[in-house]
Design a protein around this motif. Structure first.
Motif, PDB file in Angstrom:
ATOM      1  N   SER A   1       0.829  -1.213   0.000  1.00 44.59           N
ATOM      2  CA  SER A   1       0.000   0.000   0.000  1.00 44.59           C
ATOM      3  C   SER A   1       0.859   1.256   0.000  1.00 44.59           C
ATOM      4  CB  SER A   1      -0.922  -0.005   1.225  1.00 44.59           C
ATOM      5  OG  SER A   1      -1.927  -0.981   1.097  1.00 44.59           O
TER       6      SER A   1
ATOM      7  N   ARG B   1     -19.499   2.116  -3.028  1.00 42.27           N
ATOM      8  CA  ARG B   1     -19.966   2.272  -1.653  1.00 42.27           C
ATOM      9  C   ARG B   1     -21.112   1.314  -1.349  1.00 42.27           C
ATOM     10  NH1 ARG B   1     -18.043   6.775   1.103  1.00 42.27           N
ATOM     11  NH2 ARG B   1     -18.880   5.605   2.870  1.00 42.27           N
TER      12      ARG B   1
ATOM     13  N   ARG C   1     -18.599  -3.307  -2.335  1.00 45.56           N
ATOM     14  CA  ARG C   1     -17.146  -3.142  -2.437  1.00 45.56           C
ATOM     15  C   ARG C   1     -16.507  -4.071  -3.458  1.00 45.56           C
ATOM     16  NH1 ARG C   1     -16.364  -2.520   4.078  1.00 45.56           N
ATOM     17  NH2 ARG C   1     -16.937  -0.303   4.179  1.00 45.56           N
TER      18      ARG C   1
ATOM     19  N   GLU D   1      -5.208   0.230  -3.476  1.00 42.68           N
ATOM     20  CA  GLU D   1      -5.232   0.473  -2.037  1.00 42.68           C
ATOM     21  C   GLU D   1      -6.539  -0.032  -1.420  1.00 42.68           C
ATOM     22  OE1 GLU D   1      -5.126   1.719   1.894  1.00 42.68           O
ATOM     23  OE2 GLU D   1      -3.610   1.041   0.465  1.00 42.68           O
ATOM     24  N   LEU D   2      -7.654   0.242  -2.067  1.00 43.98           N
ATOM     25  CA  LEU D   2      -8.947  -0.181  -1.518  1.00 43.98           C
ATOM     26  C   LEU D   2      -9.087  -1.696  -1.485  1.00 43.98           C
ATOM     27  CD1 LEU D   2     -11.156   2.509  -3.270  1.00 43.98           C
ATOM     28  CD2 LEU D   2     -10.863   2.261  -0.795  1.00 43.98           C
ATOM     29  N   ASP D   3      -8.378  -2.394  -2.364  1.00 46.86           N
ATOM     30  CA  ASP D   3      -8.400  -3.860  -2.351  1.00 46.86           C
ATOM     31  C   ASP D   3      -7.403  -4.444  -1.358  1.00 46.86           C
ATOM     32  OD1 ASP D   3     -10.375  -3.950  -4.238  1.00 46.86           O
ATOM     33  OD2 ASP D   3      -9.032  -4.269  -5.948  1.00 46.86           O
TER      34      ASP D   3
ATOM     35  N   ILE E   1      -7.058  -3.227   1.996  1.00 41.02           N
ATOM     36  CA  ILE E   1      -7.371  -2.652   3.305  1.00 41.02           C
ATOM     37  C   ILE E   1      -7.132  -3.708   4.380  1.00 41.02           C
ATOM     38  CG2 ILE E   1      -9.187  -1.700   4.761  1.00 41.02           C
ATOM     39  CD1 ILE E   1      -8.293   0.211   2.570  1.00 41.02           C
TER      40      ILE E   1
ATOM     41  N   GLU F   1      -8.054   2.399   8.156  1.00 43.66           N
ATOM     42  CA  GLU F   1      -7.485   2.549   6.812  1.00 43.66           C
ATOM     43  C   GLU F   1      -8.566   2.763   5.760  1.00 43.66           C
ATOM     44  OE1 GLU F   1      -4.366   0.265   3.776  1.00 43.66           O
ATOM     45  OE2 GLU F   1      -5.075  -0.749   5.597  1.00 43.66           O
ATOM     46  N   ARG F   2      -9.666   2.005   5.858  1.00 42.67           N
ATOM     47  CA  ARG F   2     -10.703   2.135   4.833  1.00 42.67           C
ATOM     48  C   ARG F   2     -11.330   3.525   4.850  1.00 42.67           C
ATOM     49  NH1 ARG F   2     -12.941  -1.186   1.525  1.00 42.67           N
ATOM     50  NH2 ARG F   2     -12.212  -3.058   2.616  1.00 42.67           N
ATOM     51  N   ASP F   3     -11.660   4.014   6.034  1.00 41.24           N
ATOM     52  CA  ASP F   3     -12.259   5.350   6.120  1.00 41.24           C
ATOM     53  C   ASP F   3     -11.317   6.401   5.540  1.00 41.24           C
ATOM     54  OD1 ASP F   3     -14.553   4.395   7.269  1.00 41.24           O
ATOM     55  OD2 ASP F   3     -13.959   4.859   9.330  1.00 41.24           O
TER      56      ASP F   3
ATOM     57  N   ALA G   1      -8.924   5.939   3.315  1.00 36.68           N
ATOM     58  CA  ALA G   1      -8.805   5.752   1.873  1.00 36.68           C
ATOM     59  C   ALA G   1     -10.041   6.296   1.152  1.00 36.68           C
ATOM     60  CB  ALA G   1      -8.612   4.270   1.558  1.00 36.68           C
ATOM     61  N   GLU G   2     -11.196   6.068   1.724  1.00 37.25           N
ATOM     62  CA  GLU G   2     -12.429   6.552   1.084  1.00 37.25           C
ATOM     63  C   GLU G   2     -12.512   8.079   1.124  1.00 37.25           C
ATOM     64  OE1 GLU G   2     -15.566   4.383   2.968  1.00 37.25           O
ATOM     65  OE2 GLU G   2     -15.135   2.522   1.859  1.00 37.25           O
TER      66      GLU G   2
END
Length: 466
Positions: A269, A334, A337, A349-351, A353, A358-360, A362-363
């Motif tokens: 990442s 959203r 996913r 990056e989103l794949d 997490i 981290e997800r929040d 990244a979003e």
């Protein structure tokens, strides 16, 4: 007949020999297992030294070089733009950022030159980058000098055009080549180390099972031959050996997991986000280039779109359709996913997490990116309407609601995601080193104790045959 009966009553000569053989087997197996664990522990520590002190810093230095080059070129364009539009605050900020980027580039080139020693390919790349950077600075210096002369605007833009072409055709490809080569070296070390750890774990388990089997056989033989249920020394040795095997396997399996976490969960990442940041700065520079050089506006518009696709790829999107398609695909993500309608560094990056928060983060980064993209369309609309000064002020302004302010918010959000992954990379390295330093001495000490306890436990039995 009496002699034959006496021979039958006499303990067979093979009993002490068998005891000595089992004792020797136990000592050899404990020694072999201790040596294997010691070598494995030293190798793991060497891997952590290589990962934390060489591979990761080299990769991030190369990525930082790429980013600083993009930033320096963007600030050169901004100085020329602000000078022409008489924008004092943006000009002063651009001068400061330009100086910072130039110093960063010098530092990263020195760091990479040291890191490249022994690798002739990387050495040549760094040497070429250093020469090209000197030429680039000369062109930018000439552009700024011409811009200060009356009637020198056209010559300044021409010099800047040569400089940015040099950046795009030689400097940035060289920097990205270093990112790839250093990341590939890290990947090769990771793959080799992970494979070696798996092999050594299997060997430790096999030797451990064999050692416990020999100790079990020794206990059984003593009980059968000497009419004793348990030998305390051998029993204690068995317990020590069992704990040592458990600690040894725990050390190796935990080291493999920490290594995987450092590379796959965290550093993959970090690399994706570092590339994203460099691409973002280059895209931001394309906006300044677009405003500075009207003759190349179509080229810089295509370049901006290409970089946008690298970050958040939408098949078939154009600048006019990108915003609406970004909103639609993001809404789809959203809701689900697993929605795969967009690609790029943000998708990578989103794949991947893994960590809390981290997800929040990244979003929020993608959402800040969407705001910045809408600003870009506003800049182009102002240019199309003949309001170039307004477009320049909006592009270069730092007041809330301007493009630079939104770009800064986007970069801050991106940095938060990167910082989460960097922190976990550091934590994985620290935990990996701690695992070895905490478990290896106990495991080897217990194996030594097992050998000593076996010898002490057999000593009274062997004394019976003297």
């Amino acid at each position: 007949m009496a002699a034959r009966a006496a021979l039958r009553r006499r303990p067979p000569a093979t009993v002490p020999a068998r005891l000595r053989l089992l004792r020797a087997a136990t000592v050899l197996l404990t020694a072999a297992l201790a040596v294997l664990l010691l070598l494995a522990g030293l190798a793991v520590n060497g891997t952590w030294d290589g990962v934390a002190d060489r591979d990761a810093p080299r990769t991030t230095s190369a990525a930082d070089l790429s980013l600083a080059l993009d930033d320096m070129d963007a600030q050169a364009a901004n100085m020329l733009l602000a000078s022409g539009a008489r924008l004092r605050t943006p000009y002063a900020k651009a001068v400061g950022f330009y100086g910072d980027a130039r110093r960063d580039i010098g530092h990263e080139l020195r760091t990479l030159a040291v890191a490249a020693q022994g690798d002739r390919t990387d050495e040549k790349t760094v040497e070429q980058l250093t020469d090209d950077f000197a030429e680039y600075q000369e062109l930018i210096g000439r552009a700024l000098e011409n811009d200060g002369r009356e009637g020198g605007r056209a010559a300044a833009v021409a010099d800047y055009r040569k400089a940015t072409d040099l950046l795009r055709t030689r400097l940035l490809p060289g920097a990205r080549k270093l990112v790839s080569s250093n990341d590939a070296a890290f990947e090769a070390r990771y793959t080799a180390a992970h494979s070696t750890l798996s092999a050594r774990l299997s060997a430790v388990v096999a030797l451990g099972v064999l050692l416990l089997a020999v100790l079990g056989a020794l206990q059984w033989y003593l009980a059968r031959r000497f009419r004793r249920v348990l030998n305390p020394g051998v029993l204690a040795a068995t317990v020590c050996a069992l704990i040592a095997v458990v600690l040894g396997t725990t050390m190796l399996s935990a080291s493999a997991e920490h290594l995987r976490g450092a590379r796959r969960d965290a550093f993959d990442s970090v690399v994706a986000l570092s590339r994203a940041r460099a691409v973002a700065y280059d895209a931001n520079a394309d906006e300044s280039r677009y405003l500075l050089d009207p003759e190349r506006r179509e080229q810089y518009a295509r370049s901006f779109l290409a970089k946008s696709q690298e970050l958040y790829g939408i098949e078939g999107a154009t600048l006019s359709s990108y915003d609406s398609e970004l909103a639609a695909t993001w809404q789809g993500y959203r809701a689900d996913r697993d929605d795969l309608r967009f690609t790029g560094e943000f998708r990578r990056e989103l794949d991947n997490i893994t960590f809390a928060g981290e997800r929040d983060a990244a979003e929020r980064t993608v959402e800040a990116y969407a705001v910045y993209q809408r600003d870009d369309r506003r800049i182009r609309a102002l240019v199309a309407a003949g309001k170039e000064r307004a477009a320049t002020e909006f592009c270069m302004g730092w007041e809330p609601g301007t493009s630079n302010a939104h770009f800064g918010a986007w970069m801050s959000a991106l940095d938060k995601v990167t910082d989460i992954n960097r922190a976990h990379f550091t934590a994985s390295v620290r935990a990996g080193r701690s695992t070895v330093s905490g478990l290896l001495p106990w495991a080897t000490g217990l194996l030594l104790a097992a050998a000593v306890l076996t010898a002490l436990g057999l000593r009274p039995r062997l004394a019976e045959f003297r």
